[in-house]
Design a protein around this motif. Structure first.
Motif, mmCIF file in Angstrom:
data_model
loop_
_atom_site.group_PDB
_atom_site.id
_atom_site.type_symbol
_atom_site.label_atom_id
_atom_site.label_comp_id
_atom_site.label_asym_id
_atom_site.label_seq_id
_atom_site.Cartn_x
_atom_site.Cartn_y
_atom_site.Cartn_z
ATOM 1 N N UNK A 150 3.180 3.759 -42.627
ATOM 2 C CA UNK A 150 2.210 4.208 -43.693
ATOM 3 C C UNK A 150 2.490 3.532 -45.091
ATOM 4 N N UNK A 151 1.341 3.414 -45.931
ATOM 5 C CA UNK A 151 1.388 2.644 -46.927
ATOM 6 C C UNK A 151 0.654 3.513 -47.995
ATOM 7 N N UNK A 205 8.171 -0.771 -45.924
ATOM 8 C CA UNK A 205 9.332 -0.616 -44.943
ATOM 9 C C UNK A 205 10.631 0.034 -45.560
ATOM 10 N N UNK A 206 10.632 -0.223 -46.861
ATOM 11 C CA UNK A 206 11.791 0.472 -47.720
ATOM 12 C C UNK A 206 11.431 1.873 -47.721
ATOM 13 N N UNK A 210 14.177 5.046 -46.654
ATOM 14 C CA UNK A 210 14.381 5.779 -47.854
ATOM 15 C C UNK A 210 13.863 7.192 -47.590
ATOM 16 N N UNK A 211 12.680 7.532 -47.083
ATOM 17 C CA UNK A 211 12.100 8.818 -46.879
ATOM 18 C C UNK A 211 12.660 9.319 -45.626
ATOM 19 N N UNK A 212 13.096 8.737 -44.773
ATOM 20 C CA UNK A 212 13.834 9.191 -43.430
ATOM 21 C C UNK A 212 14.793 9.895 -44.095
ATOM 22 N N UNK A 213 15.824 9.076 -44.778
ATOM 23 C CA UNK A 213 17.219 9.479 -45.089
ATOM 24 C C UNK A 213 16.944 10.733 -45.990
ATOM 25 N N UNK A 214 15.834 10.800 -46.847
ATOM 26 C CA UNK A 214 15.569 11.853 -47.773
ATOM 27 C C UNK A 214 15.216 13.128 -47.034
ATOM 28 N N UNK A 269 7.943 2.561 -37.922
ATOM 29 C CA UNK A 269 6.932 1.830 -38.663
ATOM 30 C C UNK A 269 5.806 1.587 -37.687
ATOM 31 N N UNK A 270 4.560 2.003 -38.400
ATOM 32 C CA UNK A 270 3.410 1.524 -37.417
ATOM 33 C C UNK A 270 2.789 0.231 -37.883
ATOM 34 N N UNK A 271 2.625 -0.550 -36.782
ATOM 35 C CA UNK A 271 2.042 -1.942 -37.020
ATOM 36 C C UNK A 271 0.815 -1.884 -36.789
#
Length: 300
Positions: A150-151, A205-206, A210-214, A269-271
């Motif tokens: 996502x973006x 990507x960052x 970070x959101x997964x860790x959150x 991540x969705x490419x």
């Protein structure tokens, strides 16, 4: 302004020797041919034909325009042939932008397929990193960009997005790490670990990491920041910390690391391929996308 079609009629009359013969060859009536010639003479401002017995012969001005009509006809035929080549995807330019891990795995075999099936296409390939490749398509500088979702912002108008694959993140640990004995890790188990960061600049990507860790209830403590996944693996192997790296970024894993699946959550991540709308139906673009899907199917 002189009309090219009327100039071609003039040339047909001169080469046929008479208006009647030219009309028969062109499928027009003699009166229609005469009207075309009269209009052309008004446009030229000079007499182009003179009658000789039952036929006609060109004046010097008529000869001049007839010669140019031949040249223009040749150039027009070449232009029409070139346009057909372009529309059918046999010539033209295809500009592709990508990020490093896509460039290593997805882009090379797909580009090879385009070159093989469309040898007349000029390829413009460019690695865009750490910047986002999407603006290259949005601004018209590129036809296709390989991007991550996502973006935070949607693509601009005039850009189509095609999903290519989902690239899951994996936990990367030193081989001697106690958690390396487990086959699957809860992300929260890495909360108190020092971290080796890769995507140090703001971006999709960052944000995913970070959101997964959150979502797992912690903020990663980055003790090392790197710019590429291979260097990050080296730091992990040296015992500097743990990391999360997408599968495409692992390449040939460093011998000093252990790679494990993560869950709760399982980040990915969705490419996608971002394609300029005007390029979507180009045969070379279709070949590019099909080759990428084939590459993914083989590696799955």
């Amino acid at each position: 302004m002189l009309d090219v079609r009327r100039m071609q009629v003039l040339r047909a009359v001169i080469t046929s020797g008479s208006i009647t013969s030219a009309a028969r060859n062109l499928g027009y009536t003699p009166s229609a041919i005469s009207q075309q010639l009269s209009t052309l003479e008004r446009e030229a401002g000079v007499e182009l034909l003179e009658r000789v017995g039952r036929g006609v012969r060109p004046t010097p001005a008529g000869i001049l325009l007839s010669e140019h009509a031949e040249l223009l006809g040749t150039q027009l035929s070449k232009a029409e042939a070139a346009l057909t080549e372009l529309k059918e995807g046999r010539t033209g330019r295809l500009a592709i932008r990508y990020f490093a891990t896509a460039g290593a795995s997805l882009v090379p075999p797909a580009v090879a397929a385009v070159r093989r099936e469309h040898p007349g296409i000029r390829l413009d390939l460019k690695l865009v990193e750490p910047d986002d490749p999407m603006p290259e398509v949005e601004s018209g500088r590129a036809d296709v960009a390989i991007v991550v979702f996502p973006r935070n912002t949607p693509p601009a108008k005039g850009v189509d997005v095609v999903h290519l694959l989902d690239d899951p993140y994996r936990a990367v640990l030193p081989k001697s790490h106690p958690l390396a004995r487990k086959r699957v890790l809860d992300l929260a188990e890495l909360a108190d670990e020092p971290w080796v960061g890769v995507d140090w600049l703001p971006g999709s990507c960052r944000d995913i990491l970070v959101n997964a860790c959150g979502a797992a209830g912690f903020v990663p403590n980055f003790v090392v920041e790197t710019e590429d996944y291979q260097t990050a693996q080296g730091f992990v192997a040296a015992g500097m910390g743990v990391s999360l790296i997408p599968e495409l970024g692992l390449g040939t894993p460093h011998p000093g690391i252990t790679v494990r699946k993560v869950r709760r959550p399982d980040p990915l991540r969705s490419i996608h391929a971002a394609i300029a709308s005007h390029s979507r139906d180009q045969p070379a673009v279709r070949t590019l996308l099909a080759a990428m899907r084939t590459t993914m199917a083989i590696s799955a």
